[in-house]
Design a protein around this motif. Sequence first.
Motif, PDB file in Angstrom:
ATOM      1  N   UNK A  30      -2.344   5.280  18.560  1.00 61.63           N
ATOM      2  CA  UNK A  30      -1.948   4.266  18.883  1.00 61.63           C
ATOM      3  C   UNK A  30      -2.926   3.701  17.454  1.00 61.63           C
ATOM      4  N   UNK A  31      -3.662   4.523  16.948  1.00 67.58           N
ATOM      5  CA  UNK A  31      -4.562   4.049  15.839  1.00 67.58           C
ATOM      6  C   UNK A  31      -4.797   4.999  14.934  1.00 67.58           C
ATOM      7  N   UNK A  32      -3.426   5.888  14.859  1.00 70.32           N
ATOM      8  CA  UNK A  32      -2.940   6.438  13.654  1.00 70.32           C
ATOM      9  C   UNK A  32      -1.841   6.135  12.796  1.00 70.32           C
ATOM     10  N   UNK A  33      -0.551   4.852  14.188  1.00 71.66           N
ATOM     11  CA  UNK A  33      -0.097   4.414  14.098  1.00 71.66           C
ATOM     12  C   UNK A  33      -0.116   2.648  13.311  1.00 71.66           C
ATOM     13  N   UNK A  34      -1.599   2.178  13.699  1.00 71.99           N
ATOM     14  CA  UNK A  34      -1.852   1.119  13.135  1.00 71.99           C
ATOM     15  C   UNK A  34      -2.037   2.087  11.546  1.00 71.99           C
ATOM     16  N   UNK A  35      -3.187   3.065  11.325  1.00 76.19           N
ATOM     17  CA  UNK A  35      -3.364   2.903   9.900  1.00 76.19           C
ATOM     18  C   UNK A  35      -1.847   3.694   9.079  1.00 76.19           C
ATOM     19  N   UNK A  36      -1.220   3.765   9.565  1.00 75.37           N
ATOM     20  CA  UNK A  36      -0.074   4.035   8.514  1.00 75.37           C
ATOM     21  C   UNK A  36       0.835   2.496   8.555  1.00 75.37           C
ATOM     22  N   UNK A  37       0.682   1.502   9.260  1.00 72.60           N
ATOM     23  CA  UNK A  37       1.326   0.416   8.621  1.00 72.60           C
ATOM     24  C   UNK A  37      -0.259   0.018   7.665  1.00 72.60           C
ATOM     25  N   UNK A  38      -1.150  -0.521   7.805  1.00 69.97           N
ATOM     26  CA  UNK A  38      -2.608  -0.612   7.243  1.00 69.97           C
ATOM     27  C   UNK A  38      -1.910  -0.175   5.401  1.00 69.97           C
ATOM     28  N   UNK A  39      -1.921   1.632   5.827  1.00 70.13           N
ATOM     29  CA  UNK A  39      -1.521   2.356   4.288  1.00 70.13           C
ATOM     30  C   UNK A  39      -0.504   2.028   3.612  1.00 70.13           C
ATOM     31  N   UNK A  40       0.434   1.038   4.298  1.00 72.07           N
ATOM     32  CA  UNK A  40       1.895   0.677   3.713  1.00 72.07           C
ATOM     33  C   UNK A  40       1.060  -0.550   3.037  1.00 72.07           C
ATOM     34  N   UNK A  41       0.657  -1.381   3.770  1.00 68.51           N
ATOM     35  CA  UNK A  41       0.614  -2.594   3.210  1.00 68.51           C
ATOM     36  C   UNK A  41      -0.696  -2.708   2.291  1.00 68.51           C
ATOM     37  N   UNK A  42      -1.178  -1.951   1.484  1.00 70.05           N
ATOM     38  CA  UNK A  42      -2.535  -1.859   0.816  1.00 70.05           C
ATOM     39  C   UNK A  42      -1.385  -1.343  -0.625  1.00 70.05           C
ATOM     40  N   UNK A  43      -0.416  -0.884  -0.365  1.00 68.06           N
ATOM     41  CA  UNK A  43       0.279  -0.386  -1.651  1.00 68.06           C
ATOM     42  C   UNK A  43       1.540  -1.571  -1.978  1.00 68.06           C
ATOM     43  N   UNK A  44       1.652  -1.766  -0.602  1.00 65.48           N
ATOM     44  CA  UNK A  44       3.448  -2.402  -1.169  1.00 65.48           C
ATOM     45  C   UNK A  44       2.910  -3.670  -1.716  1.00 65.48           C
ATOM     46  N   UNK A  45       1.744  -4.797  -2.333  1.00 67.23           N
ATOM     47  CA  UNK A  45       2.084  -6.163  -2.913  1.00 67.23           C
ATOM     48  C   UNK A  45       1.718  -5.405  -4.250  1.00 67.23           C
ATOM     49  N   UNK A  46       1.068  -4.428  -4.197  1.00 70.17           N
ATOM     50  CA  UNK A  46       1.249  -4.441  -5.664  1.00 70.17           C
ATOM     51  C   UNK A  46       1.919  -3.415  -6.596  1.00 70.17           C
ATOM     52  N   UNK A  47       3.196  -2.424  -5.807  1.00 69.64           N
ATOM     53  CA  UNK A  47       4.240  -1.893  -6.001  1.00 69.64           C
ATOM     54  C   UNK A  47       5.444  -2.906  -5.886  1.00 69.64           C
ATOM     55  N   UNK A  48       5.563  -3.008  -4.825  1.00 69.92           N
ATOM     56  CA  UNK A  48       7.126  -4.348  -4.957  1.00 69.92           C
ATOM     57  C   UNK A  48       7.170  -6.270  -5.130  1.00 69.92           C
ATOM     58  N   UNK A  49       6.060  -6.497  -4.738  1.00 67.12           N
ATOM     59  CA  UNK A  49       5.332  -7.867  -4.669  1.00 67.12           C
ATOM     60  C   UNK A  49       5.125  -8.128  -4.091  1.00 67.12           C
ATOM     61  N   UNK A  50       4.396  -9.654  -3.573  1.00 69.96           N
ATOM     62  CA  UNK A  50       3.698 -10.888  -2.858  1.00 69.96           C
ATOM     63  C   UNK A  50       5.084 -11.403  -2.574  1.00 69.96           C
ATOM     64  N   UNK A  51       4.282 -11.906  -0.937  1.00 63.20           N
ATOM     65  CA  UNK A  51       5.234 -12.993  -0.540  1.00 63.20           C
ATOM     66  C   UNK A  51       4.836 -14.085  -1.228  1.00 63.20           C
ATOM     67  N   UNK A  52       6.161 -15.099  -1.449  1.00 68.25           N
ATOM     68  CA  UNK A  52       6.824 -16.335  -1.929  1.00 68.25           C
ATOM     69  C   UNK A  52       5.353 -17.067  -1.322  1.00 68.25           C
ATOM     70  N   UNK A  53       4.658 -18.597  -2.101  1.00 70.91           N
ATOM     71  CA  UNK A  53       4.157 -19.112  -0.962  1.00 70.91           C
ATOM     72  C   UNK A  53       4.625 -20.736  -1.139  1.00 70.91           C
ATOM     73  N   UNK A  54       4.244 -21.499  -0.315  1.00 69.59           N
ATOM     74  CA  UNK A  54       5.284 -22.909  -0.965  1.00 69.59           C
ATOM     75  C   UNK A  54       4.024 -24.482  -0.813  1.00 69.59           C
ATOM     76  N   UNK A  55       4.123 -25.570  -0.790  1.00 72.76           N
ATOM     77  CA  UNK A  55       2.990 -26.487  -0.887  1.00 72.76           C
ATOM     78  C   UNK A  55       2.104 -26.569   0.324  1.00 72.76           C
ATOM     79  N   UNK A  56       2.470 -26.493   1.715  1.00 74.94           N
ATOM     80  CA  UNK A  56       1.771 -26.208   2.338  1.00 74.94           C
ATOM     81  C   UNK A  56       1.238 -25.214   2.607  1.00 74.94           C
TER      82      UNK A  56
END
Length: 352
Positions: free
Chosen positions: A195-221
């Motif tokens: 369980x901890x290892x699977x969460x860690x894999x998602x967290x590692x992907x989350x550390x790298x993804x925004x800098x390589x593929x960009x972030x989500x767009x924001x809005x006025x709200x």
Amino acid sequence: MKISAVAFAALCIASVEGFAPLATRAVGKAAPAKAKPAPKKAATKVVKKAPVKKAPLFKLPVKKAPVKKAPVKKAAPVKKAPVKKAPVKKAPVKKVVKKAPAPKKVFKKAPVKKAAPVPTGGPSPSAAAWAAAGPSIALPFATAPATLDGSMLGDVGFDPFGFSTVPVGPWFTGVGGERMGELGNLAWYREAELVHGRIAQLAALGFVWPGIFGTLPGNDWSGVDAYSNTNPIEAFSQVPGFALLQIFVFMTSLEVRRIKIINEEGASYQPGDLRWGQGEGRWNPFKLDYTPEEYAEKQLQELKHCRLAMVGVFGLWAQAVASGEGVADQLGNAFVAPEYASKAGYFLPEGI
């Protein structure tokens, strides 16, 4: 007129006696000789007895006339006059004031000294496991307790803190059934590792993804730049609370489903099984169909990736806190040569 048999017999006897002298004469018997006259005696008075009335031999039955009883008239019921009860005056009730009970004297009992536990003898299970320890494959300079005998998939003798030598405590009572508290049963530890290892894999992907593929767009709200930060540590404080709540609800639903599966399957539960992948009744979108040997190899690969991700996420977090930059930004600068690298002898200080 009715005559009884007794009366009839009496009449017959009387008639026979009356006809008897006549019968003797007819037969021709001689008359008796006349006797000489006896001397006259003095006359005696004959007293005639009063005739005695004989009771009739039988009584004729006398019919009794029926006696009619006059009807008895019942007396008319006497109506009782209603008796009125005089109202009873109640005596005034006096209020009784309860006196407060006198304080009871409490005598404190002398504390009972518990007897010291009697040693049962022999070493503890943990001491026995370490006494029979063998060489560790993961740490060649250390030893592995006897509870890690290599029978479990991925067991390389890594247990520097000795978790496998003590039973699981009562922190998860009711989850897992008979699997809880058994010394040497590593199924619960394997479940936590996956369980901890699977969460860690998602967290590692989350550390790298925004800098390589960009972030989500924001809005006025939520804000135009709410998701623009590529540093995960700083982005956590900029993301709207509703977005964090979505992540929390998703993780909670997975945990509830996992615990439900554990309670349903009990001792037959396989650690880390979420009913995904190959098998009957499982969600298998990629149509996976491995042989038993291939399936065991894939399980070992996942286990190794989990362990690597747990170590890697700790390094990513420490670097992000120390540098204040995202992982992708740091990797990009590593592949760019500095300006002084184009000069000859850039490795020497200037002015030489």
